[in-house]
Design an enzyme around this catalytic site. Structure first.
Site, mmCIF file in Angstrom:
data_model
loop_
_atom_site.group_PDB
_atom_site.id
_atom_site.type_symbol
_atom_site.label_atom_id
_atom_site.label_comp_id
_atom_site.label_asym_id
_atom_site.label_seq_id
_atom_site.Cartn_x
_atom_site.Cartn_y
_atom_site.Cartn_z
ATOM 1 C CE1 TYR A 1 30.303 -97.511 15.920
ATOM 2 C CE2 TYR A 1 31.877 -95.958 16.155
ATOM 3 C CZ TYR A 1 30.561 -96.443 16.314
ATOM 4 O OH TYR A 1 29.935 -95.600 17.001
ATOM 5 C CB SER B 1 35.635 -89.219 31.480
ATOM 6 O OG SER B 1 34.241 -89.186 31.034
ATOM 7 C CG ASP C 1 36.606 -97.011 25.678
ATOM 8 O OD1 ASP C 1 37.705 -97.006 24.870
ATOM 9 O OD2 ASP C 1 35.504 -96.628 25.755
ATOM 10 C CE1 TYR D 1 30.114 -98.950 20.225
ATOM 11 C CE2 TYR D 1 28.169 -100.492 21.291
ATOM 12 C CZ TYR D 1 29.675 -100.174 20.839
ATOM 13 O OH TYR D 1 30.454 -101.124 21.363
#
Length: 383
Positions: free
Chosen positions: A34, A127, A172, A224
């Site tokens: 985060y 993914s 990511d 989130y």
């Protein structure tokens, strides 16, 4: 699924050979959670698990997408008229990349795409980023766009933010696009500068295990956005553009200025986790790899108590692993399920795996999936 099967699957589907086959990995984040949207530091490594895409260019602007992993027909779209899709499922990730490339002014036309992935879905191992990055790399090569890896990562992030509608940071996609074998990636989320940090655990008699809890709690859906808003509020109250600008040495003074207990907790987590990334880098640079274990565990306590994004399964994975002799452990990723990382002596890997599995069984949790994470190569062309 290897690239031969994906190539054969493409030929079977589309009746011709692909122009090439590409792969992009999932990732696990070692430390720095985060912190990315606070313009701080993160430290992911690429997993050996990849999304593989066989792709051929098309001259007619038609985009055909197929997944070997999900039952269903070929999804056919028009590259020129793509719009952000609601509930499009997996196809939104590659389609979003085509949309992002075209919106950025790159002359990308149609393509035939056949995808297969070994990145566990729902485990918090990105993914989706693997699907985006493998598509971006293939189109960059086939349309000779000349984009760099960090540029591809940013476009893949834009696909996820603005096309799929998930407000993720850039970690990511950058991990999938830029990681190298045997290294963790130190990413500064402000200027997107990267440094490859040697991370050869086996040379030190260590192993990093991923414990996929196989659960995803609905709680995570709004959490989130709520944490992100709380961090932005903290930065505003402290008069900085992002929490990255609060020095660790000034944390106590900063916290004393915040009256909202929730905002205070979020600020404390982010500033201390950025500091933990610095600590881990310093220890790895000094060759003192075992000493990162307690830093990982400390990071977990911060995620559990200050950010409050852990859950019973993740807490049990960490406590059972540490009780069985792990060097350190923490939840990784967005929280409320997904995975934990556990640093173990190689000789203890089986004992720790067994202890975690038995602890889950004893309280009736779904059996976790435990596998080693070896720092692997980022996105690449296979053939």
């Amino acid at each position: 699924m290897g690239h031969t099967e994906v190539r054969e699957g493409f030929e079977e589907l589309y009746g011709a050979a692909p122009d090439g086959v590409w792969a992009a990995p999932g990732r696990v984040n070692l430390i720095g959670e985060y912190t990315d949207f606070n313009e701080g530091f993160v430290m992911p490594l690429a997993l050996p698990h990849t999304a593989v895409a066989a792709v051929a260019r098309r001259g007619d602007g038609v985009l055909r997408l197929h997944s070997a992993d999900i039952e269903g027909p070929v999804v056919e779209l028009d590259a020129a008229s793509l719009e952000p899709l609601a509930n499009a499922g997996w196809a939104a990730y590659p389609a979003g990349v085509v949309w992002a490339l075209r919106s950025a002014g790159h002359a990308v036309g149609g393509a035939d795409v056949h995808l297969a992935s070994t990145v566990p879905t729902g485990a918090g191992l990105s993914s989706s980023a693997a699907l985006e990055v493998v598509t971006a790399l293939a189109l960059n090569d086939l349309y000779e766009l000349g984009l760099t890896r960090p540029e591809l990562a940013r476009l893949a992030q834009r696909a996820e933010n603005d096309f799929v509608g998930v407000p993720c940071g850039v970690m990511d996609q950058t991990a999938s696009a830029c990681c190298t074998e045997g290294h963790a990636l130190h990413l500064d989320c402000r200027d997107l500068s990267i440094r490859q940090v040697p991370f050869d655990l086996s040379a030190h008699g260590l192993e990093l295990l991923v414990v996929d809890t196989r659960v995803k709690h609905a709680l995570g859906d709004g959490a989130y956005a709520e944490r992100r808003a709380g961090c932005e509020e903290g930065a505003r109250l402290l008069g900085v553009s992002h929490l990255r600008d609060v020095a660790y040495g000034e944390l106590d003074a900063a916290l004393a200025r915040l009256s909202d207990e929730r905002v205070r907790r979020y600020v404390r987590h982010v500033v201390s986790d950025d500091h933990r990334v610095d600590q881990v880098i310093a220890l790895l640079d000094a060759g003192d790899v075992r000493a990162i274990g307690p830093v990982l565990t400390e990071g977990h306590l911060s995620l559990r108590d200050d950010l409050r994004i852990s859950c019973d399964e993740l807490d049990l994975a960490v406590s059972a692993a540490n009780a069985a002799g792990a060097v350190g452990a923490r939840m990784t990723g967005g929280g409320f399920g997904g995975s934990a990382v556990v640093l173990v002596e190689s000789a203890d890997a089986d004992t720790v795996t067994k202890a975690v599995t038995e602890a889950f069984a004893a309280v009736g949790f779904t059996a976790p999936r435990v596998f080693p994470a070896v720092a692997s190569a980022g996105a690449r062309r296979l053939s």
